[in-house]
Design an enzyme around this catalytic site. Structure first.
Site, PDB file in Angstrom:
ATOM      1  N   LYS A 117      48.716 -48.478  34.763  1.00 29.40           N
ATOM      2  CA  LYS A 117      48.970 -47.279  33.997  1.00 29.40           C
ATOM      3  C   LYS A 117      47.540 -46.519  33.517  1.00 29.40           C
ATOM      4  O   LYS A 117      47.045 -47.194  32.852  1.00 29.40           O
ATOM      5  CB  LYS A 117      50.057 -47.524  32.662  1.00 29.40           C
ATOM      6  CG  LYS A 117      50.059 -45.992  31.965  1.00 29.40           C
ATOM      7  CD  LYS A 117      49.750 -46.368  30.542  1.00 29.40           C
ATOM      8  CE  LYS A 117      49.645 -45.297  29.581  1.00 29.40           C
ATOM      9  NZ  LYS A 117      48.899 -44.106  29.999  1.00 29.40           N
ATOM     10  N   GLY A 121      41.318 -50.250  25.522  1.00 29.20           N
ATOM     11  CA  GLY A 121      41.275 -49.016  24.623  1.00 29.20           C
ATOM     12  C   GLY A 121      41.286 -49.348  23.218  1.00 29.20           C
ATOM     13  O   GLY A 121      40.266 -50.186  22.775  1.00 29.20           O
ATOM     14  N   SER A 122      41.685 -48.250  22.283  1.00 33.57           N
ATOM     15  CA  SER A 122      41.310 -48.241  20.998  1.00 33.57           C
ATOM     16  C   SER A 122      42.236 -49.248  20.462  1.00 33.57           C
ATOM     17  O   SER A 122      43.259 -49.998  20.825  1.00 33.57           O
ATOM     18  CB  SER A 122      41.967 -46.844  20.526  1.00 33.57           C
ATOM     19  OG  SER A 122      43.425 -46.717  20.555  1.00 33.57           O
ATOM     20  N   GLY A 159      45.867 -50.659  20.959  1.00 33.09           N
ATOM     21  CA  GLY A 159      46.242 -52.310  20.927  1.00 33.09           C
ATOM     22  C   GLY A 159      47.389 -52.777  20.178  1.00 33.09           C
ATOM     23  O   GLY A 159      48.228 -53.725  20.581  1.00 33.09           O
ATOM     24  N   GLU A 193      41.202 -55.595  24.841  1.00 34.84           N
ATOM     25  CA  GLU A 193      39.979 -55.235  24.863  1.00 34.84           C
ATOM     26  C   GLU A 193      39.739 -53.969  24.137  1.00 34.84           C
ATOM     27  O   GLU A 193      40.029 -52.865  24.804  1.00 34.84           O
ATOM     28  CB  GLU A 193      39.368 -55.262  26.289  1.00 34.84           C
ATOM     29  CG  GLU A 193      39.624 -56.504  27.081  1.00 34.84           C
ATOM     30  CD  GLU A 193      39.118 -56.636  28.495  1.00 34.84           C
ATOM     31  OE1 GLU A 193      38.075 -55.872  28.698  1.00 34.84           O
ATOM     32  OE2 GLU A 193      39.638 -57.316  29.204  1.00 34.84           O
ATOM     33  N   CYS A 204      32.300 -48.630  25.480  1.00 31.88           N
ATOM     34  CA  CYS A 204      32.804 -49.925  24.479  1.00 31.88           C
ATOM     35  C   CYS A 204      31.948 -50.743  23.813  1.00 31.88           C
ATOM     36  O   CYS A 204      31.863 -50.877  22.520  1.00 31.88           O
ATOM     37  CB  CYS A 204      33.629 -50.537  25.117  1.00 31.88           C
ATOM     38  SG  CYS A 204      33.261 -51.625  26.595  1.00 31.88           S
ATOM     39  N   GLU A 235      34.159 -46.815  14.543  1.00 33.66           N
ATOM     40  CA  GLU A 235      33.722 -46.515  15.832  1.00 33.66           C
ATOM     41  C   GLU A 235      33.382 -45.042  16.003  1.00 33.66           C
ATOM     42  O   GLU A 235      34.320 -44.203  15.595  1.00 33.66           O
ATOM     43  CB  GLU A 235      34.683 -46.944  16.860  1.00 33.66           C
ATOM     44  CG  GLU A 235      34.067 -46.825  18.278  1.00 33.66           C
ATOM     45  CD  GLU A 235      35.061 -47.372  19.236  1.00 33.66           C
ATOM     46  OE1 GLU A 235      36.478 -47.565  19.198  1.00 33.66           O
ATOM     47  OE2 GLU A 235      34.551 -48.016  20.384  1.00 33.66           O
TER      48      GLU A 235
HETATM   49  P1  NAP Z   1      43.433 -45.450  23.796  1.00 28.66           P
HETATM   50  O1  NAP Z   1      43.691 -44.010  23.294  1.00 28.66           O
HETATM   51  O2  NAP Z   1      43.847 -46.533  23.253  1.00 28.66           O
HETATM   52  O3  NAP Z   1      44.092 -45.380  25.412  1.00 28.66           O
HETATM   53  C1  NAP Z   1      43.803 -46.593  26.434  1.00 28.66           C
HETATM   54  C2  NAP Z   1      44.917 -46.545  27.147  1.00 28.66           C
HETATM   55  O4  NAP Z   1      46.086 -46.765  26.515  1.00 28.66           O
HETATM   56  C3  NAP Z   1      45.409 -45.207  27.958  1.00 28.66           C
HETATM   57  O5  NAP Z   1      46.011 -45.452  29.328  1.00 28.66           O
HETATM   58  C4  NAP Z   1      46.327 -44.636  27.067  1.00 28.66           C
HETATM   59  O6  NAP Z   1      47.330 -43.967  27.722  1.00 28.66           O
HETATM   60  C5  NAP Z   1      47.332 -45.974  26.519  1.00 28.66           C
HETATM   61  N1  NAP Z   1      47.708 -45.983  25.397  1.00 28.66           N
HETATM   62  C6  NAP Z   1      47.292 -45.593  24.141  1.00 28.66           C
HETATM   63  N2  NAP Z   1      48.203 -46.013  22.916  1.00 28.66           N
HETATM   64  C7  NAP Z   1      49.361 -46.056  23.455  1.00 28.66           C
HETATM   65  C8  NAP Z   1      50.606 -46.479  23.177  1.00 28.66           C
HETATM   66  N3  NAP Z   1      51.066 -46.638  21.943  1.00 28.66           N
HETATM   67  N4  NAP Z   1      51.635 -46.895  24.113  1.00 28.66           N
HETATM   68  C9  NAP Z   1      51.273 -46.805  25.427  1.00 28.66           C
HETATM   69  N5  NAP Z   1      50.209 -46.313  26.002  1.00 28.66           N
HETATM   70  C10 NAP Z   1      49.084 -46.384  25.187  1.00 28.66           C
HETATM   71  O7  NAP Z   1      41.688 -45.349  24.264  1.00 28.66           O
HETATM   72  P2  NAP Z   1      41.052 -44.646  24.791  1.00 28.66           P
HETATM   73  O8  NAP Z   1      40.505 -43.447  23.865  1.00 28.66           O
HETATM   74  O9  NAP Z   1      41.267 -44.334  26.278  1.00 28.66           O
HETATM   75  O10 NAP Z   1      39.721 -45.471  25.194  1.00 28.66           O
HETATM   76  C11 NAP Z   1      38.468 -45.478  24.299  1.00 28.66           C
HETATM   77  C12 NAP Z   1      38.669 -46.991  23.565  1.00 28.66           C
HETATM   78  O11 NAP Z   1      38.719 -47.918  24.224  1.00 28.66           O
HETATM   79  C13 NAP Z   1      37.414 -47.000  22.587  1.00 28.66           C
HETATM   80  O12 NAP Z   1      37.817 -47.483  21.192  1.00 28.66           O
HETATM   81  C14 NAP Z   1      36.687 -48.135  23.139  1.00 28.66           C
HETATM   82  O13 NAP Z   1      35.861 -49.003  22.355  1.00 28.66           O
HETATM   83  C15 NAP Z   1      37.820 -49.108  23.719  1.00 28.66           C
HETATM   84  N6  NAP Z   1      37.247 -49.685  25.080  1.00 28.66           N
HETATM   85  C16 NAP Z   1      37.284 -51.049  24.892  1.00 28.66           C
HETATM   86  C17 NAP Z   1      36.603 -51.732  25.906  1.00 28.66           C
HETATM   87  C18 NAP Z   1      36.375 -53.175  25.554  1.00 28.66           C
HETATM   88  O14 NAP Z   1      36.063 -53.954  26.703  1.00 28.66           O
HETATM   89  N7  NAP Z   1      36.461 -53.737  24.518  1.00 28.66           N
HETATM   90  C19 NAP Z   1      36.319 -51.039  27.227  1.00 28.66           C
HETATM   91  C20 NAP Z   1      36.431 -49.631  27.272  1.00 28.66           C
HETATM   92  C21 NAP Z   1      37.044 -49.177  26.251  1.00 28.66           C
HETATM   93  P3  NAP Z   1      47.146 -42.140  27.228  1.00 28.66           P
HETATM   94  O15 NAP Z   1      45.814 -41.710  27.631  1.00 28.66           O
HETATM   95  O16 NAP Z   1      48.263 -41.710  28.173  1.00 28.66           O
HETATM   96  O17 NAP Z   1      47.245 -42.119  25.760  1.00 28.66           O
END
Ligand code: NAP
Length: 461
Positions: A155, A207-208, A212, A229, A263, A362
């Site tokens: 997804k 993701g965020s 998580g 992650e 990230c 962040e």
């Molecule tokens: P995000 O908003 O948490 O979204 C990540 C993924 O999760 C997307 O597919 C999103 O779908 C889905 N998602 C978010 N909340 C959800 C929920 N409540 N239920 C179901 N699915 C959900 O994060 P992002 O803005 O895409 O990415 C940026 C973040 O990722 C930053 O904090 C970055 O540090 C982190 N990151 C970490 C790493 C690592 O290796 N540690 C690597 C890359 C990125 P939708 O888009 O449809 O909301």
């Protein structure tokens, strides 16, 4: 019908949309993945590895479509050519270690006993991927999971809605069975309902921190394994013996590349007082060279942020820090393309401290704070003063000193004289709110499989 939309940062308009899949259809897709898994796992490992690499090769053939599509979806300038280098490097590396990583751990093979631990695929793995490096973050799990004999459902983020679809298309065209690797367009509610219904045997979420948490809540009580992650606030520490030019070059690139949406991007830098002034001066010159603009223009070196709401977070953090005494060193007049929306000028802040959100939370944008330090002890205390822990970038000529400092740091990876890179031979992992588990490397394969012990006593005549 709910539509999942990608609003392009290039012009603020809808670039792509797909209907969100209803829960019943999503459950059917999971059933298909489960039915396909046993036959997939029975295929020889080298056949699975070859098919995954064929999928990677097929995606490479789509480069002319992938690169502008990425620019439209999340704003990365076309001049950087997509994510193929890291995507291919990681895929090829995990392919090269798959047999070794998955081989049984033999404890005894004697006339009396066979005792060994074998690794079995979990079953159906769910990959939830972010938009910031949409191909590279996904392949970290997709490639080893499939190679290990799991089936995968992906997804992808709404912002990069076309990426999961395209990856699956490439893999299926290359011969991976359609039920073995599927892309689903899911809203949050359906995602949570699928997880709560024990649909998956393992979930990798990138993701965020907030995202998580939602996934962990949805999985509560299901005993589904989770790899998380999450976010970071990665520091750099420049010691008095550092190669200054190399430190400026790598740390400023780490802070601003991909509009700072990495990230493991560098978000805060601590510099020994003896190098501080020179470091700041060179950093300002380095960052001032960027050309902010439309990512489809080959001259553009800094694209818009992926969404104007992400840029708003950065703007707010900068404004808050400045209102508390921080000094912004990049002259906005150098970046007339900054439109107050997704197109955001890079920024360097000094006179910052950890009372400011900018130095704690962040930022995930092309902005970095620089602080002066007097000693390793002070730098270590500041670097650890964070709820995150993904990577740390140390700059010194003294490897022993870096190792000594590294042992004091609460982080997933310690870099010396480099930054912002995922080495597929090492475990990608975080501490504190940056997450749990680990991907890539031999350990990544272990996390995508489970151990099964064989204790076979032989009957002697
Ligand atoms: P995000 O908003 O948490 O979204 C990540 C993924 O999760 C997307 O597919 C999103 O779908 C889905 N998602 C978010 N909340 C959800 C929920 N409540 N239920 C179901 N699915 C959900 O994060 P992002 O803005 O895409 O990415 C940026 C973040 O990722 C930053 O904090 C970055 O540090 C982190 N990151 C970490 C790493 C690592 O290796 N540690 C690597 C890359 C990125 P939708 O888009 O449809 O909301």
């Amino acid at each position: 019908m709910t539509m999942i939309k990608c609003i392009s940062p290039v012009n603020g308009e809808v670039y792509a949309e797909r209907p969100a899949m209803p829960l019943e259809l999503a459950k059917q897709a999971v059933t298909h993945a489960r039915l396909a898994q046993k036959a997939w796992a029975k295929r020889p490992l080298d056949e699975r590895v070859k098919l995954v690499l064929a999928g990677v090769a097929r995606l490479n053939e789509m480069v002319d479509e992938v690169v502008p599509e990425l620019a439209w979806q999340m704003g990365r300038p076309v001049r950087y050519g997509g994510e193929f280098r890291g995507f291919n490097e990681r895929s090829n590396y995990v392919a090269s270690i798959a047999a070794d990583a998955l081989k049984p751990l033999v404890v005894e093979e004697s006339d009396r006993f066979e005792r060994r631990i074998e690794r079995e695929p979990h079953g159906v793995i769910f990959v939830i991927a972010p938009w910031n490096y949409p191909y590279m973050t996904a392949i970290n799990t997709v490639a080893p999971a499939l190679m290990a004999g799991n089936t995968v459902i992906i997804k992808h983020a709404s912002q990069t809605i076309l990426v999961g679809e395209r990856m699956v298309r490439a893999f299926v065209e290359a011969g991976v069975p359609a039920d073995v690797f599927q892309n689903l367009f899911l809203d949050h509610e359906t995602t949570a309902a699928l997880i709560a219904a024990k649909s998956f045997d393992f979930i990798n979420f990138t993701g965020s921190v907030e995202g998580g948490r939602s996934i962990e809540r949805a999985a509560a009580g299901t005993f589904t394994g989770l790899g998380l992650e999450l976010g970071g606030k990665d520091p750099g520490y420049v010691m008095e013996d550092a190669d200054l030019d190399a430190a400026v070059d790598t740390l400023m690139d780490g802070a601003t590349y991909n509009s700072g949406q990495c990230c493991c991007g560098i978000e805060r830098i601590y510099v020994h007082e003896s190098l501080y002034d020179a470091f700041v001066e060179k950093s300002v010159a380095w960052v001032s060279n960027y050309k902010l603009g439309n990512p489809l223009d080959p001259e553009t070196t800094l694209g818009p942020m992926a969404n104007k709401r992400f840029a708003a977070t950065v703007r707010n953090q900068i404004a808050d820090a400045v209102s508390r005494g921080a000094k912004a060193l990049i002259d906005p007049k150098l970046f007339p393309q900054d439109d107050g929306g997704a197109y955001l000028a890079p920024q360097i802040l000094v006179d910052v401290d950890h009372s400011m959100e900018f130095m704690r939370e962040e930022t995930f944008g092309p902005a970095v704070g620089i602080m002066k330090v007097k000693s390793d002890a002070e730098a270590i205390e500041l670097m650890n003063d964070s709820q995150y822990g993904l990577t740390v970038s140390l700059w010194t000529k003294d490897g022993e000193r870096a190792a000594r400092i590294g042992r004091e740091l609460e982080t997933g990876t310690v870099f010396m004289n480099r930054a912002d890179y995922l080495d597929p031979a090492l475990c990608w992992t975080g501490v504190k709110e940056t997450g749990r588990g680990g991907s890539l490397s031999v350990l990544g394969f272990h996390n995508l499989t489970r151990p099964k012990s064989y204790h076979l006593k032989k009957v002697t005549a």
